[in-house]
Design a protein around this motif. Sequence first.
Motif, mmCIF file in Angstrom:
data_model
loop_
_atom_site.group_PDB
_atom_site.id
_atom_site.type_symbol
_atom_site.label_atom_id
_atom_site.label_comp_id
_atom_site.label_asym_id
_atom_site.label_seq_id
_atom_site.Cartn_x
_atom_site.Cartn_y
_atom_site.Cartn_z
ATOM 1 N N ALA A 1 8.563 17.954 -53.005
ATOM 2 C CA ALA A 1 9.624 17.062 -51.843
ATOM 3 C C ALA A 1 9.424 15.196 -52.870
ATOM 4 O O ALA A 1 10.595 14.587 -52.889
ATOM 5 C CB ALA A 1 9.384 17.430 -50.242
ATOM 6 N N TRP A 2 7.425 15.329 -52.359
ATOM 7 C CA TRP A 2 7.650 13.575 -53.568
ATOM 8 C C TRP A 2 8.242 13.503 -54.649
ATOM 9 O O TRP A 2 8.964 12.407 -54.490
ATOM 10 C CB TRP A 2 6.287 13.387 -53.346
ATOM 11 N N LEU A 3 8.220 14.188 -55.485
ATOM 12 C CA LEU A 3 8.814 14.629 -56.653
ATOM 13 C C LEU A 3 9.960 14.058 -56.665
ATOM 14 O O LEU A 3 10.651 13.261 -57.115
ATOM 15 C CB LEU A 3 8.632 15.647 -57.487
ATOM 16 N N ARG A 4 10.762 15.041 -55.599
ATOM 17 C CA ARG A 4 12.539 15.036 -55.567
ATOM 18 C C ARG A 4 12.921 13.700 -55.119
ATOM 19 O O ARG A 4 13.920 12.748 -55.712
ATOM 20 C CB ARG A 4 12.730 15.799 -54.236
ATOM 21 N N ASP B 1 19.860 12.364 -61.592
ATOM 22 C CA ASP B 1 21.176 12.504 -61.410
ATOM 23 C C ASP B 1 22.289 13.195 -61.864
ATOM 24 O O ASP B 1 23.201 13.292 -61.543
ATOM 25 C CB ASP B 1 21.616 11.071 -60.920
ATOM 26 N N HIS B 2 21.903 13.006 -62.827
ATOM 27 C CA HIS B 2 22.665 14.107 -63.914
ATOM 28 C C HIS B 2 22.484 16.033 -63.521
ATOM 29 O O HIS B 2 22.904 17.025 -63.930
ATOM 30 C CB HIS B 2 22.176 14.358 -65.271
ATOM 31 N N LEU B 3 21.397 16.056 -62.984
ATOM 32 C CA LEU B 3 21.347 17.717 -62.403
ATOM 33 C C LEU B 3 21.490 18.287 -60.996
ATOM 34 O O LEU B 3 22.178 16.921 -60.163
ATOM 35 C CB LEU B 3 19.336 17.742 -61.786
ATOM 36 N N SER B 4 22.284 18.932 -60.583
ATOM 37 C CA SER B 4 22.996 19.616 -59.286
ATOM 38 C C SER B 4 22.031 19.262 -57.851
ATOM 39 O O SER B 4 20.870 19.516 -58.672
ATOM 40 C CB SER B 4 23.521 20.215 -59.889
ATOM 41 N N PRO B 5 22.171 19.154 -57.049
ATOM 42 C CA PRO B 5 21.451 19.230 -56.551
ATOM 43 C C PRO B 5 20.992 20.571 -55.694
ATOM 44 O O PRO B 5 19.431 20.256 -55.676
ATOM 45 C CB PRO B 5 22.058 18.672 -55.267
ATOM 46 N N ALA B 6 21.011 21.756 -56.273
ATOM 47 C CA ALA B 6 20.430 22.909 -56.420
ATOM 48 C C ALA B 6 19.748 22.368 -57.594
ATOM 49 O O ALA B 6 18.209 23.207 -57.386
ATOM 50 C CB ALA B 6 21.726 24.334 -56.739
ATOM 51 N N GLU B 7 19.423 22.229 -58.914
ATOM 52 C CA GLU B 7 18.735 22.384 -59.973
ATOM 53 C C GLU B 7 17.773 21.469 -59.458
ATOM 54 O O GLU B 7 16.366 21.439 -59.902
ATOM 55 C CB GLU B 7 19.895 21.831 -60.659
ATOM 56 N N THR C 1 13.881 22.290 -59.356
ATOM 57 C CA THR C 1 13.195 21.501 -59.940
ATOM 58 C C THR C 1 11.991 20.514 -59.435
ATOM 59 O O THR C 1 10.374 21.596 -60.101
ATOM 60 C CB THR C 1 13.732 20.663 -61.455
ATOM 61 N N THR C 2 12.093 20.131 -58.936
ATOM 62 C CA THR C 2 11.084 19.571 -57.917
ATOM 63 C C THR C 2 9.712 20.734 -57.201
ATOM 64 O O THR C 2 8.559 20.222 -57.120
ATOM 65 C CB THR C 2 11.214 18.811 -57.486
ATOM 66 N N TYR C 3 10.506 21.221 -57.051
ATOM 67 C CA TYR C 3 9.690 22.897 -55.569
ATOM 68 C C TYR C 3 8.897 22.727 -56.973
ATOM 69 O O TYR C 3 7.421 23.467 -56.336
ATOM 70 C CB TYR C 3 10.709 23.250 -54.840
ATOM 71 N N PHE C 4 9.512 23.740 -57.656
ATOM 72 C CA PHE C 4 8.446 24.843 -58.442
ATOM 73 C C PHE C 4 7.486 23.590 -59.167
ATOM 74 O O PHE C 4 6.338 24.108 -59.838
ATOM 75 C CB PHE C 4 9.150 25.374 -58.943
ATOM 76 N N ALA C 5 8.184 22.571 -59.940
ATOM 77 C CA ALA C 5 6.825 21.680 -60.861
ATOM 78 C C ALA C 5 5.966 21.586 -59.345
ATOM 79 O O ALA C 5 4.863 20.987 -60.322
ATOM 80 C CB ALA C 5 7.179 20.436 -60.353
ATOM 81 N N LEU D 1 10.282 20.447 -67.656
ATOM 82 C CA LEU D 1 9.832 19.556 -66.909
ATOM 83 C C LEU D 1 8.778 20.325 -65.351
ATOM 84 O O LEU D 1 7.918 19.749 -65.665
ATOM 85 C CB LEU D 1 11.354 18.239 -65.783
ATOM 86 N N VAL D 2 8.656 21.504 -65.276
ATOM 87 C CA VAL D 2 8.503 22.246 -64.346
ATOM 88 C C VAL D 2 7.137 22.224 -65.295
ATOM 89 O O VAL D 2 5.814 22.377 -64.657
ATOM 90 C CB VAL D 2 8.630 23.747 -64.190
ATOM 91 N N ALA D 3 7.019 23.013 -66.761
ATOM 92 C CA ALA D 3 6.105 23.504 -66.884
ATOM 93 C C ALA D 3 5.014 22.360 -67.974
ATOM 94 O O ALA D 3 3.861 22.315 -67.402
ATOM 95 C CB ALA D 3 6.875 24.304 -68.151
ATOM 96 N N ALA D 4 5.516 21.123 -67.895
ATOM 97 C CA ALA D 4 5.162 19.704 -68.466
ATOM 98 C C ALA D 4 4.432 19.146 -66.856
ATOM 99 O O ALA D 4 2.934 18.841 -66.744
ATOM 100 C CB ALA D 4 5.944 18.574 -68.626
ATOM 101 N N ALA D 5 5.092 19.121 -65.931
ATOM 102 C CA ALA D 5 3.789 18.938 -64.471
ATOM 103 C C ALA D 5 3.224 20.059 -64.458
ATOM 104 O O ALA D 5 1.537 19.295 -64.612
ATOM 105 C CB ALA D 5 4.680 18.983 -63.499
ATOM 106 N N HIS D 6 2.590 21.257 -64.605
ATOM 107 C CA HIS D 6 1.869 21.742 -64.736
ATOM 108 C C HIS D 6 1.352 21.864 -65.355
ATOM 109 O O HIS D 6 -0.045 21.308 -65.437
ATOM 110 C CB HIS D 6 2.648 23.351 -64.508
ATOM 111 N N SER D 7 1.392 21.545 -66.803
ATOM 112 C CA SER D 7 0.388 21.989 -67.937
ATOM 113 C C SER D 7 -0.448 20.474 -67.780
ATOM 114 O O SER D 7 -1.960 20.396 -67.766
ATOM 115 C CB SER D 7 0.882 21.648 -69.591
ATOM 116 N N LEU D 8 -0.108 19.391 -66.896
ATOM 117 C CA LEU D 8 -0.579 18.591 -67.122
ATOM 118 C C LEU D 8 -1.650 17.605 -65.875
ATOM 119 O O LEU D 8 -2.810 17.611 -65.717
ATOM 120 C CB LEU D 8 0.273 16.952 -66.807
ATOM 121 N N ARG D 9 -1.028 18.486 -65.368
ATOM 122 C CA ARG D 9 -1.845 18.050 -63.985
ATOM 123 C C ARG D 9 -3.089 19.232 -64.076
ATOM 124 O O ARG D 9 -4.299 18.907 -63.817
ATOM 125 C CB ARG D 9 -1.152 19.390 -62.407
#
Length: 366
Positions: free
Chosen positions: A112-115, A123-129, A133-137, A159-167
């Motif tokens: 939720a914070w990432l979102r 903003d180029h992503l749709s609300p669903a995207e 993206t932010t939830y699964f990241a 972005l999801v994969a990058a978030a998990h790898s860096l974490r």
Amino acid sequence: MNSPPPPSPWGLSLSLRVVLTLLLAWAAARLCVWLHTPIPWMIGPLVASALASVIGAPTASWNPLRNGGQWVIGTALGLYFTPTVGALVMGLWWAIALGIAWALALGLGFGAWLRRVHARQLDHLSPAELRSTTYFAGAIGGASEMTLIAERHGARTDLVAAAHSLRVLLVTLTIPFGMQAWGVSGIDLAPPGAREVLPGGFALLTALTLAGILVMRRLGRANPWFMGALLVTMGLTLSGVTLSAIPPGLSAAAQLVIGVSLGVRFTPAFVHTAPRWLASVAFASVFMMIVCAGFAWLLSLVSGLHPATLILGTSLGGIAEMAITAKVLQLGVPMVTAFQVCRLVAVLVLAEPVYRAWVRTMKKPG
């Protein structure tokens, strides 16, 4: 996450790149042994391969080697689950359940914070995207598994994969050094059930764990090379069967290839992918490590477990990386493994239902 590495601009074959990376990793591990760093056989290869990858060196990790490393580590961890230790773990089921609830809540808050922070940037992503993206990241699960689930929901998987790898990288580098600075080690209640390497027993253990791996792969389960070996060895050890210990050299080699497999993800392209996104993930990861340490300390007060064990058990790192840390520093291996395995399974099972419920809640009027 398991796709083959891209062709090398240096004109080197994959096999040569793998060999050169392993030589670099071995040299880094030996240096870390000399420097007395924590978990040198994983930290050294991880840092060396990550730094080399970032500057564009032709590093590569071979998936069969990583699978073999997970096989060895899963088997080694299963040897700690003697009947006495198994009873202790079962008696603390409520603490493991609290750890699972904590991980789910933390991941939901992180997403939720990432979102909120990146709504304008993305903003180029749709609300669903954006939601997916932010939830699964933010979900505290395995990088490969969360990326695959995110793909099904139309998320930006890079972005999801990058978030998990860096974490996972930050946690893997920070917590072992924190434990070393704390000066805590050797608090395991009991050593592994098997202490001696017996050739015949080791051969049988290898065959049985391989069978467990093949079954897990057949069933399509996550992390089959780790979970299949772990579950089979746990079953044997809990039954009082002690076939053989794992040769120390083999355990060190497993740590090395796991470190390399994590380090080679950090390519120049990774570093240049949404720098603000990576900075947010890094900031949030550090913050969550701090609050997780606080949660672990509170849980230690009511459970009687050592805070160091619970910090590893409730940390945001990958299951193999945190279990290796617990094994090398002897910080309550069975409890750390139980916490991490149960969390992994729970997040894999519950991530999508929680996401759907969250989306329904957001869509309600008012």
